[in-house]
Structures are given as C-alpha cells and as structure tokens.
Enzyme design. Sequence first.
Site, PDB file in Angstrom:
ATOM      1  N   CYS A 138      12.504  30.094  -5.005  1.00 26.92           N
ATOM      2  CA  CYS A 138      12.043  28.783  -5.460  1.00 26.92           C
ATOM      3  C   CYS A 138      11.589  28.009  -4.224  1.00 26.92           C
ATOM      4  O   CYS A 138      11.315  28.606  -3.192  1.00 26.92           O
ATOM      5  CB  CYS A 138      13.121  28.056  -6.266  1.00 26.92           C
ATOM      6  SG  CYS A 138      14.556  27.501  -5.331  1.00 26.92           S
ATOM      7  N   ASN A 172      15.471  26.779  -2.108  1.00 27.71           N
ATOM      8  CA  ASN A 172      16.579  27.734  -2.181  1.00 27.71           C
ATOM      9  C   ASN A 172      17.941  27.048  -2.294  1.00 27.71           C
ATOM     10  O   ASN A 172      18.921  27.501  -1.737  1.00 27.71           O
ATOM     11  CB  ASN A 172      16.531  28.699  -0.990  1.00 27.71           C
ATOM     12  CG  ASN A 172      17.444  29.909  -1.130  1.00 27.71           C
ATOM     13  OD1 ASN A 172      18.046  30.336  -0.160  1.00 27.71           O
ATOM     14  ND2 ASN A 172      17.546  30.478  -2.312  1.00 27.71           N
ATOM     15  N   CYS A 231      18.561  25.234  -5.665  1.00 28.64           N
ATOM     16  CA  CYS A 231      18.772  24.985  -7.099  1.00 28.64           C
ATOM     17  C   CYS A 231      18.487  26.233  -7.938  1.00 28.64           C
ATOM     18  O   CYS A 231      19.399  26.950  -8.337  1.00 28.64           O
ATOM     19  CB  CYS A 231      17.895  23.841  -7.602  1.00 28.64           C
ATOM     20  SG  CYS A 231      18.232  22.242  -6.867  1.00 28.64           S
ATOM     21  N   ARG A 232      17.207  26.470  -8.202  1.00 29.65           N
ATOM     22  CA  ARG A 232      16.815  27.517  -9.145  1.00 29.65           C
ATOM     23  C   ARG A 232      17.071  28.931  -8.631  1.00 29.65           C
ATOM     24  O   ARG A 232      17.632  29.759  -9.339  1.00 29.65           O
ATOM     25  CB  ARG A 232      15.344  27.359  -9.530  1.00 29.65           C
ATOM     26  CG  ARG A 232      15.073  26.100 -10.326  1.00 29.65           C
ATOM     27  CD  ARG A 232      13.607  25.849 -10.517  1.00 29.65           C
ATOM     28  NE  ARG A 232      13.018  25.331  -9.287  1.00 29.65           N
ATOM     29  CZ  ARG A 232      11.744  25.027  -9.136  1.00 29.65           C
ATOM     30  NH1 ARG A 232      10.895  25.221 -10.136  1.00 29.65           N
ATOM     31  NH2 ARG A 232      11.299  24.538  -7.997  1.00 29.65           N
ATOM     32  N   SER A 233      16.640  29.230  -7.420  1.00 30.85           N
ATOM     33  CA  SER A 233      16.777  30.616  -6.951  1.00 30.85           C
ATOM     34  C   SER A 233      18.228  31.025  -6.705  1.00 30.85           C
ATOM     35  O   SER A 233      18.607  32.153  -7.058  1.00 30.85           O
ATOM     36  CB  SER A 233      15.884  30.903  -5.737  1.00 30.85           C
ATOM     37  OG  SER A 233      16.165  30.056  -4.658  1.00 30.85           O
ATOM     38  N   ASP A 251      11.849  22.409 -12.019  1.00 31.07           N
ATOM     39  CA  ASP A 251      12.743  22.061 -10.908  1.00 31.07           C
ATOM     40  C   ASP A 251      13.698  20.964 -11.371  1.00 31.07           C
ATOM     41  O   ASP A 251      13.266  19.853 -11.698  1.00 31.07           O
ATOM     42  CB  ASP A 251      11.920  21.572  -9.717  1.00 31.07           C
ATOM     43  CG  ASP A 251      12.749  21.353  -8.466  1.00 31.07           C
ATOM     44  OD1 ASP A 251      13.996  21.458  -8.523  1.00 31.07           O
ATOM     45  OD2 ASP A 251      12.137  21.088  -7.424  1.00 31.07           O
TER      46      ASP A 251
END
Length: 162
Positions: free
Chosen positions: A9, A12, A14-16, A126
Amino acid sequence: MPFSVCFVCTGNICRSPMAESVFRAKIDEAGLGGSVRVDSAGTDGWHEGDGADPRTVSVLRTAGYDSDHTARQFAADWFAGRDLVIALDSGHLRALRRLAPTPADADKVQLLRSYDPEAADLDVPDPYYGDFEGFEECLRMVEAASEGLLDAVREAVERRAA
C-alpha cells in the site's frame, strides 16, 4: 525456495500490514506455512521503521490475527525475490508496475480485490484519514479477497512442486 507474496500500500502501516497478517494466517491454516513466505511494504517510505497504525493493530487483534509489524518501502530489486506483488489499490498497481525492472516483474503485480469474485470496485480504500469503521471495512475486504488469493497461491505452489 518458498513461493513469495508481498502486499503493498502507500505507507505500509494500514492496508498492507493488515493483508499480510490475514494472509499469513490463511496460509498457516491451509498448512502451507513452510511453502509460502508473506511480507508487506509501502510504495513510499514515510513511515519506515514505524509499527502498524494502532487502529490496524486493534482491528487485527479483535479478529484474532497477529499484528507484529515494522513499516518499510518496496524497492525495485525486491521483484527478483517475489512471485506475486499484491497492490491494495490501482494507484499502487501503477506505481509498482512503473518500478518493475522487467515486463515479467510488472506481470507479478496484481490487485488484491481481483481475487474476490464479489468485488465491484477493485480498490481497498485507504482507512487512514477516516474512522475506526473504515479499518473494519478494510479487514472485511482483505478477508474476502484472501480466500481467492489462497486458492491461486495453493495452485502455484502445487505446480512448482510437480
């Protein structure tokens, strides 16, 4: 050599890392832990060395996932050691394909939600600037796509072993 999957993401945090934690658990549950390596990174280095966003950690722990993480930035030379590079949204997909040193490396980059047959929009939004519910929705999207990704990775691992 294990099959290697890297989730990417922007920062690095939150999402990933959420996708990394969820997918690592899926791999372990499927008995593929020794055959698949899972990690994550960001397209940018803003948060290098930081842990995951506390909201990410909270959502993961509440759902029963591990959340040990340190942010880092994806580098072009990482393509050589990755079989799949999973982008969390179309901006990451474009950035990673531009970064890829070869067309074969660019082909390794896929959108996570492309593995979810129910997904109408392939981007994982996001959640960083939103509220806690955005992190919960992110987890639901990651979990839904992880099932299809697990099937694809399992097939790739079996082909490699044959």
